[in-house]
Motif scaffolding. Structure first.
Motif, PDB file in Angstrom:
ATOM      1  N   ALA A   1      17.822  31.094  40.800  1.00 41.28           N
ATOM      2  CA  ALA A   1      18.517  30.700  39.576  1.00 41.28           C
ATOM      3  C   ALA A   1      19.837  30.004  39.900  1.00 41.28           C
ATOM      4  O   ALA A   1      20.164  28.960  39.313  1.00 41.28           O
ATOM      5  N   LEU A   2      20.585  30.538  40.851  1.00 45.30           N
ATOM      6  CA  LEU A   2      21.849  29.907  41.250  1.00 45.30           C
ATOM      7  C   LEU A   2      21.596  28.566  41.933  1.00 45.30           C
ATOM      8  O   LEU A   2      22.326  27.601  41.704  1.00 45.30           O
ATOM      9  N   PHE A   3      20.558  28.499  42.759  1.00 47.44           N
ATOM     10  CA  PHE A   3      20.222  27.245  43.443  1.00 47.44           C
ATOM     11  C   PHE A   3      19.827  26.178  42.420  1.00 47.44           C
ATOM     12  O   PHE A   3      20.209  25.010  42.554  1.00 47.44           O
ATOM     13  N   ASN A   4      19.096  26.571  41.404  1.00 49.97           N
ATOM     14  CA  ASN A   4      18.731  25.642  40.337  1.00 49.97           C
ATOM     15  C   ASN A   4      19.985  25.132  39.621  1.00 49.97           C
ATOM     16  O   ASN A   4      20.125  23.928  39.386  1.00 49.97           O
ATOM     17  N   ASP A   5      20.909  26.034  39.291  1.00 51.70           N
ATOM     18  CA  ASP A   5      22.170  25.625  38.650  1.00 51.70           C
ATOM     19  C   ASP A   5      22.941  24.645  39.541  1.00 51.70           C
ATOM     20  O   ASP A   5      23.524  23.675  39.053  1.00 51.70           O
ATOM     21  N   TYR A   6      22.947  24.914  40.828  1.00 53.79           N
ATOM     22  CA  TYR A   6      23.614  24.053  41.809  1.00 53.79           C
ATOM     23  C   TYR A   6      23.012  22.643  41.789  1.00 53.79           C
ATOM     24  O   TYR A   6      23.726  21.643  41.749  1.00 53.79           O
ATOM     25  N   ARG A   7      21.689  22.570  41.795  1.00 50.18           N
ATOM     26  CA  ARG A   7      21.012  21.271  41.782  1.00 50.18           C
ATOM     27  C   ARG A   7      21.282  20.520  40.483  1.00 50.18           C
ATOM     28  O   ARG A   7      21.483  19.309  40.493  1.00 50.18           O
ATOM     29  N   VAL A   8      21.312  21.234  39.376  1.00 48.46           N
ATOM     30  CA  VAL A   8      21.625  20.608  38.090  1.00 48.46           C
ATOM     31  C   VAL A   8      23.043  20.032  38.141  1.00 48.46           C
ATOM     32  O   VAL A   8      23.300  18.937  37.643  1.00 48.46           O
TER      33      VAL A   8
ATOM     34  N   TYR B   1      13.450  25.555  37.827  1.00 44.64           N
ATOM     35  CA  TYR B   1      13.595  26.876  38.426  1.00 44.64           C
ATOM     36  C   TYR B   1      12.419  27.213  39.343  1.00 44.64           C
ATOM     37  O   TYR B   1      12.623  27.723  40.452  1.00 44.64           O
ATOM     38  N   GLU B   2      11.194  26.947  38.906  1.00 47.42           N
ATOM     39  CA  GLU B   2      10.028  27.330  39.707  1.00 47.42           C
ATOM     40  C   GLU B   2      10.003  26.611  41.049  1.00 47.42           C
ATOM     41  O   GLU B   2       9.689  27.202  42.081  1.00 47.42           O
ATOM     42  N   LYS B   3      10.341  25.333  41.043  1.00 47.40           N
ATOM     43  CA  LYS B   3      10.382  24.577  42.302  1.00 47.40           C
ATOM     44  C   LYS B   3      11.498  25.118  43.205  1.00 47.40           C
ATOM     45  O   LYS B   3      11.311  25.241  44.419  1.00 47.40           O
ATOM     46  N   CYS B   4      12.625  25.455  42.614  1.00 42.31           N
ATOM     47  CA  CYS B   4      13.731  26.041  43.388  1.00 42.31           C
ATOM     48  C   CYS B   4      13.332  27.391  43.969  1.00 42.31           C
ATOM     49  O   CYS B   4      13.644  27.694  45.121  1.00 42.31           O
ATOM     50  N   LYS B   5      12.644  28.194  43.178  1.00 48.82           N
ATOM     51  CA  LYS B   5      12.206  29.510  43.651  1.00 48.82           C
ATOM     52  C   LYS B   5      11.278  29.367  44.847  1.00 48.82           C
ATOM     53  O   LYS B   5      11.425  30.077  45.851  1.00 48.82           O
ATOM     54  N   LYS B   6      10.334  28.431  44.767  1.00 48.64           N
ATOM     55  CA  LYS B   6       9.414  28.202  45.882  1.00 48.64           C
ATOM     56  C   LYS B   6      10.175  27.742  47.121  1.00 48.64           C
ATOM     57  O   LYS B   6       9.915  28.193  48.239  1.00 48.64           O
ATOM     58  N   PHE B   7      11.127  26.829  46.932  1.00 48.13           N
ATOM     59  CA  PHE B   7      11.923  26.315  48.045  1.00 48.13           C
ATOM     60  C   PHE B   7      12.702  27.445  48.731  1.00 48.13           C
ATOM     61  O   PHE B   7      12.676  27.579  49.959  1.00 48.13           O
ATOM     62  N   ILE B   8      13.388  28.259  47.938  1.00 50.02           N
ATOM     63  CA  ILE B   8      14.178  29.360  48.500  1.00 50.02           C
ATOM     64  C   ILE B   8      13.261  30.377  49.179  1.00 50.02           C
ATOM     65  O   ILE B   8      13.571  30.879  50.264  1.00 50.02           O
TER      66      ILE B   8
ATOM     67  N   GLU C   1      14.161  40.302  48.086  1.00 45.21           N
ATOM     68  CA  GLU C   1      14.441  41.078  46.869  1.00 45.21           C
ATOM     69  C   GLU C   1      15.445  40.362  45.961  1.00 45.21           C
ATOM     70  O   GLU C   1      15.570  40.689  44.784  1.00 45.21           O
ATOM     71  N   ASP C   2      16.148  39.372  46.504  1.00 40.82           N
ATOM     72  CA  ASP C   2      17.140  38.604  45.750  1.00 40.82           C
ATOM     73  C   ASP C   2      16.619  37.221  45.358  1.00 40.82           C
ATOM     74  O   ASP C   2      17.386  36.365  44.914  1.00 40.82           O
ATOM     75  N   LEU C   3      15.325  36.998  45.522  1.00 42.56           N
ATOM     76  CA  LEU C   3      14.751  35.667  45.331  1.00 42.56           C
ATOM     77  C   LEU C   3      15.044  35.097  43.944  1.00 42.56           C
ATOM     78  O   LEU C   3      15.493  33.960  43.830  1.00 42.56           O
ATOM     79  N   ASP C   4      14.809  35.856  42.895  1.00 38.21           N
ATOM     80  CA  ASP C   4      15.024  35.333  41.541  1.00 38.21           C
ATOM     81  C   ASP C   4      16.483  34.954  41.320  1.00 38.21           C
ATOM     82  O   ASP C   4      16.781  33.897  40.750  1.00 38.21           O
ATOM     83  N   THR C   5      17.377  35.795  41.785  1.00 34.44           N
ATOM     84  CA  THR C   5      18.815  35.543  41.628  1.00 34.44           C
ATOM     85  C   THR C   5      19.235  34.304  42.404  1.00 34.44           C
ATOM     86  O   THR C   5      19.930  33.427  41.879  1.00 34.44           O
ATOM     87  N   ALA C   6      18.815  34.227  43.666  1.00 38.95           N
ATOM     88  CA  ALA C   6      19.179  33.075  44.506  1.00 38.95           C
ATOM     89  C   ALA C   6      18.574  31.788  43.935  1.00 38.95           C
ATOM     90  O   ALA C   6      19.245  30.751  43.915  1.00 38.95           O
TER      91      ALA C   6
END
Length: 148
Positions: free
Chosen positions: A18-25, A33-40, A11-16
């Motif tokens: 987005a933060l993971f994408n910011d972290y990678r940047v 974002y889409e690749k990060c979402k799939k990974f998470i 249920e927190d996938l989008d939030t996690a």
């Protein structure tokens, strides 16, 4: 401070993500974002990591991600603190320390012998933060990588 830490679920996938994408940047990786979402999602679906989100003023502003490993000397489970990130707008408020303390508590709750982590030598913030949080620098080992 009025922060809250919560274990992330699907249920927190989008939030996690987005933060993971910011972290990678932050670590000079392409914004994806889409690749990060799939990974998470894969990590959560397969129970391959535990992600804890920190909320401040109702907004998720950081996270820590832990992967299960096993320590060859202690012959016990340990956690790899793989990813730790607090959005730059919320740094300096003790949230990274709160996430680390929460990770230490997770070790106790799960019967793990401890946490390990690695960070870039150029990560001045992390290289000051981790010793302050009780981590010891291991200068006896070199870390090598093989990438296919």
């Amino acid at each position: 401070m009025g922060y809250k830490i919560k274990k992330a679920g699907l249920e927190d996938l989008d939030t996690a993500a987005a933060l993971f994408n910011d972290y990678r940047v932050f670590y000079r990786q392409a914004d994806d974002y889409e690749k990060c979402k799939k990974f998470i999602q894969e990590r959560l679906d397969n129970e391959q990591s535990n992600i804890f989100l920190v909320y401040l003023e109702g907004n998720a502003v950081g996270f820590v991600q832990l992967y299960k490993l096993y320590h060859y000397i202690k012959l016990q489970k340990q956690w790899l603190l793989s990813d730790l990130f607090v959005h730059p707008d919320y740094r300096g408020k003790g949230l990274s320390i709160a996430l680390i303390d929460y990770s230490k508590q997770w070790c106790i709750e799960t019967g793990a012998c401890g946490l390990m982590l690695e960070t870039e030598k150029t990560n001045d913030i992390g290289n000051k933060l981790y010793p302050r949080c009780g981590f010891e620098y291991d200068g006896n080992h070199n870390y090598y990588y093989w990438w296919k």
